[in-house]
Design a protein around this motif. Structure first.
Motif, PDB file in Angstrom:
ATOM      1  N   LYS A 289       0.767  -1.228  -0.142  1.00 22.58           N
ATOM      2  CA  LYS A 289      -0.111   0.052  -0.031  1.00 22.58           C
ATOM      3  C   LYS A 289       0.936   1.168   0.142  1.00 22.58           C
ATOM      4  O   LYS A 289       0.367   2.199  -0.295  1.00 22.58           O
ATOM      5  CB  LYS A 289      -0.942  -0.094   1.105  1.00 22.58           C
ATOM      6  CG  LYS A 289      -0.273  -0.092   2.535  1.00 22.58           C
ATOM      7  CD  LYS A 289      -1.503  -0.099   3.636  1.00 22.58           C
ATOM      8  CE  LYS A 289      -0.665  -0.268   4.852  1.00 22.58           C
ATOM      9  NZ  LYS A 289      -1.726  -0.469   5.959  1.00 22.58           N
ATOM     10  N   ALA A 290       2.029   1.053   0.227  1.00 22.25           N
ATOM     11  CA  ALA A 290       2.925   2.233   0.395  1.00 22.25           C
ATOM     12  C   ALA A 290       3.079   2.640  -1.110  1.00 22.25           C
ATOM     13  O   ALA A 290       3.651   3.795  -1.301  1.00 22.25           O
ATOM     14  CB  ALA A 290       4.304   2.087   1.010  1.00 22.25           C
ATOM     15  N   LYS A 291       3.303   1.659  -2.052  1.00 22.25           N
ATOM     16  CA  LYS A 291       3.350   2.107  -3.474  1.00 22.25           C
ATOM     17  C   LYS A 291       2.219   2.716  -4.219  1.00 22.25           C
ATOM     18  O   LYS A 291       2.222   3.277  -5.140  1.00 22.25           O
ATOM     19  CB  LYS A 291       3.466   0.730  -4.139  1.00 22.25           C
ATOM     20  CG  LYS A 291       5.006   0.154  -3.797  1.00 22.25           C
ATOM     21  CD  LYS A 291       5.212  -1.338  -4.424  1.00 22.25           C
ATOM     22  CE  LYS A 291       6.334  -2.034  -4.193  1.00 22.25           C
ATOM     23  NZ  LYS A 291       6.465  -3.353  -4.790  1.00 22.25           N
ATOM     24  N   MET A 292       0.817   2.644  -3.427  1.00 18.57           N
ATOM     25  CA  MET A 292      -0.319   3.158  -3.798  1.00 18.57           C
ATOM     26  C   MET A 292      -0.188   4.926  -3.787  1.00 18.57           C
ATOM     27  O   MET A 292       0.259   5.363  -2.801  1.00 18.57           O
ATOM     28  CB  MET A 292      -1.437   2.675  -3.246  1.00 18.57           C
ATOM     29  CG  MET A 292      -2.661   2.943  -3.638  1.00 18.57           C
ATOM     30  SD  MET A 292      -4.051   2.405  -2.649  1.00 18.57           S
ATOM     31  CE  MET A 292      -3.812   0.780  -2.556  1.00 18.57           C
ATOM     32  N   ASN A 293      -0.901   5.514  -4.516  1.00 21.43           N
ATOM     33  CA  ASN A 293      -0.708   7.000  -4.699  1.00 21.43           C
ATOM     34  C   ASN A 293      -1.512   7.513  -3.464  1.00 21.43           C
ATOM     35  O   ASN A 293      -2.532   6.853  -3.207  1.00 21.43           O
ATOM     36  CB  ASN A 293      -1.243   7.573  -5.812  1.00 21.43           C
ATOM     37  CG  ASN A 293      -1.436   9.161  -5.921  1.00 21.43           C
ATOM     38  OD1 ASN A 293      -1.942   9.740  -5.327  1.00 21.43           O
ATOM     39  ND2 ASN A 293      -0.422   9.336  -7.142  1.00 21.43           N
ATOM     40  N   ILE A 294      -0.838   8.374  -2.778  1.00 22.97           N
ATOM     41  CA  ILE A 294      -1.674   8.846  -1.599  1.00 22.97           C
ATOM     42  C   ILE A 294      -2.880   9.516  -1.685  1.00 22.97           C
ATOM     43  O   ILE A 294      -4.007   9.101  -0.674  1.00 22.97           O
ATOM     44  CB  ILE A 294      -0.463  10.033  -0.876  1.00 22.97           C
ATOM     45  CG1 ILE A 294      -1.237  10.129   0.750  1.00 22.97           C
ATOM     46  CG2 ILE A 294      -0.561  11.214  -1.487  1.00 22.97           C
ATOM     47  CD1 ILE A 294      -0.747   8.954   1.430  1.00 22.97           C
ATOM     48  N   VAL A 295      -3.497  10.080  -2.894  1.00 23.16           N
ATOM     49  CA  VAL A 295      -4.720  10.391  -3.001  1.00 23.16           C
ATOM     50  C   VAL A 295      -5.816   9.261  -3.177  1.00 23.16           C
ATOM     51  O   VAL A 295      -7.087   9.253  -2.698  1.00 23.16           O
ATOM     52  CB  VAL A 295      -4.668  11.453  -4.342  1.00 23.16           C
ATOM     53  CG1 VAL A 295      -6.157  11.679  -4.491  1.00 23.16           C
ATOM     54  CG2 VAL A 295      -3.965  12.563  -4.212  1.00 23.16           C
ATOM     55  N   GLU A 296      -5.300   8.122  -3.624  1.00 24.80           N
ATOM     56  CA  GLU A 296      -6.003   6.981  -3.723  1.00 24.80           C
ATOM     57  C   GLU A 296      -6.246   6.364  -2.481  1.00 24.80           C
ATOM     58  O   GLU A 296      -7.407   5.931  -2.362  1.00 24.80           O
ATOM     59  CB  GLU A 296      -5.418   5.886  -4.896  1.00 24.80           C
ATOM     60  CG  GLU A 296      -6.242   4.738  -5.019  1.00 24.80           C
ATOM     61  CD  GLU A 296      -5.886   3.573  -5.841  1.00 24.80           C
ATOM     62  OE1 GLU A 296      -6.337   2.562  -6.269  1.00 24.80           O
ATOM     63  OE2 GLU A 296      -4.522   3.729  -6.583  1.00 24.80           O
ATOM     64  N   ARG A 297      -5.314   6.461  -1.753  1.00 21.46           N
ATOM     65  CA  ARG A 297      -5.385   5.978  -0.302  1.00 21.46           C
ATOM     66  C   ARG A 297      -6.518   6.713   0.343  1.00 21.46           C
ATOM     67  O   ARG A 297      -7.377   6.047   1.343  1.00 21.46           O
ATOM     68  CB  ARG A 297      -4.069   5.667   0.499  1.00 21.46           C
ATOM     69  CG  ARG A 297      -3.147   4.789  -0.208  1.00 21.46           C
ATOM     70  CD  ARG A 297      -1.892   4.759   0.741  1.00 21.46           C
ATOM     71  NE  ARG A 297      -2.166   4.035   2.085  1.00 21.46           N
ATOM     72  CZ  ARG A 297      -1.343   4.131   2.910  1.00 21.46           C
ATOM     73  NH1 ARG A 297      -0.194   4.414   2.646  1.00 21.46           N
ATOM     74  NH2 ARG A 297      -1.622   3.469   4.357  1.00 21.46           N
ATOM     75  N   LEU A 298      -6.443   8.021   0.188  1.00 25.90           N
ATOM     76  CA  LEU A 298      -7.568   8.787   0.768  1.00 25.90           C
ATOM     77  C   LEU A 298      -8.960   8.382   0.385  1.00 25.90           C
ATOM     78  O   LEU A 298      -9.705   8.308   1.120  1.00 25.90           O
ATOM     79  CB  LEU A 298      -7.064  10.231   0.493  1.00 25.90           C
ATOM     80  CG  LEU A 298      -8.222  11.472   1.098  1.00 25.90           C
ATOM     81  CD1 LEU A 298      -8.344  11.325   2.600  1.00 25.90           C
ATOM     82  CD2 LEU A 298      -7.907  12.588   0.526  1.00 25.90           C
ATOM     83  N   ALA A 299      -8.938   8.189  -1.141  1.00 21.91           N
ATOM     84  CA  ALA A 299     -10.166   7.948  -1.621  1.00 21.91           C
ATOM     85  C   ALA A 299     -10.754   6.472  -0.967  1.00 21.91           C
ATOM     86  O   ALA A 299     -11.976   6.429  -0.719  1.00 21.91           O
ATOM     87  CB  ALA A 299     -10.010   7.562  -3.202  1.00 21.91           C
TER      88      ALA A 299
END
Length: 188
Positions: free
Chosen positions: A46-56
């Motif tokens: 999940k650290a590779k996932m874009n931070i905006v997508e993690r917020l979503a």
């Protein structure tokens, strides 16, 4: 061709000031932050996932928004527009500052020793710190939008702006962080 988030904001100029969070906040340039679960199979991907997508993904937690990623992404885009108008800064930079201010550095764990249970203060890993900050920002936005005249995008923008300024009075996420750190302080 330059890749911008939602075709509006450049993420190459965004800086993560907190050295412990640098490896966990991904701000790689993408048009639309939607990886379709590509990073969900391995443990710390999940650290590779874009931070905006993690917020979503955190905004889709409650039953009302579950599975409506397109709706949530358009809400985030609208919130980012509001943030840009109010702060005159890159909204991704404001989000990063909010996450740095909303993540608790210390919390407690329950320890049983000889039939007696007590709380012990422990340091928080950067990954958990970021997860907690994202969850609390999402929860704060949802709670302020519930039975309110404001739209969800306005409430999300407010929560991100107040958290980026470390405003304990108006930000749910910063208030929760301070509460956790206060309990940890007393459990030392």
């Amino acid at each position: 061709m330059e890749i911008k988030l939602f075709n509006k904001w450049d993420t190459t100029e965004v800086v993560v000031r907190d050295p412990s969070l640098r490896g966990y906040i991904n701000i790689a340039p993408v048009f639309v932050p939607h990886s379709a679960g590509r990073n969900s199979k391995k443990m710390f991907d999940k650290a590779k996932m874009n931070i905006v997508e993690r917020l979503a993904n955190n905004l889709m937690r409650k039953e009302h928004n579950t599975g409506k990623k397109h709706l949530v992404l358009s809400t985030i885009e609208e919130a980012f527009d509001i943030i840009e108008k109010r702060t005159k800064q890159n909204p991704v930079q404001v989000l990063i500052e909010a996450l740095e201010n909303a993540g608790p550095r210390e919390e407690t764990t329950r320890i049983s020793y000889g039939g007696i249970a007590f709380l012990q203060s422990v340091d928080v890993s950067p990954s958990r710190r970021l997860d907690t900050a994202l969850r609390n920002i999402a929860l704060g936005a949802m709670q302020s939008a519930h039975k309110s005249k404001k739209t969800f995008a306005q409430c999300l923008a407010d929560e991100i702006i107040f958290a980026s300024k470390a405003d304990m009075q108006r930000s749910y996420a910063v208030r929760k962080k301070e509460e956790k750190e206060r309990v940890a302080q007393s459990a030392r």
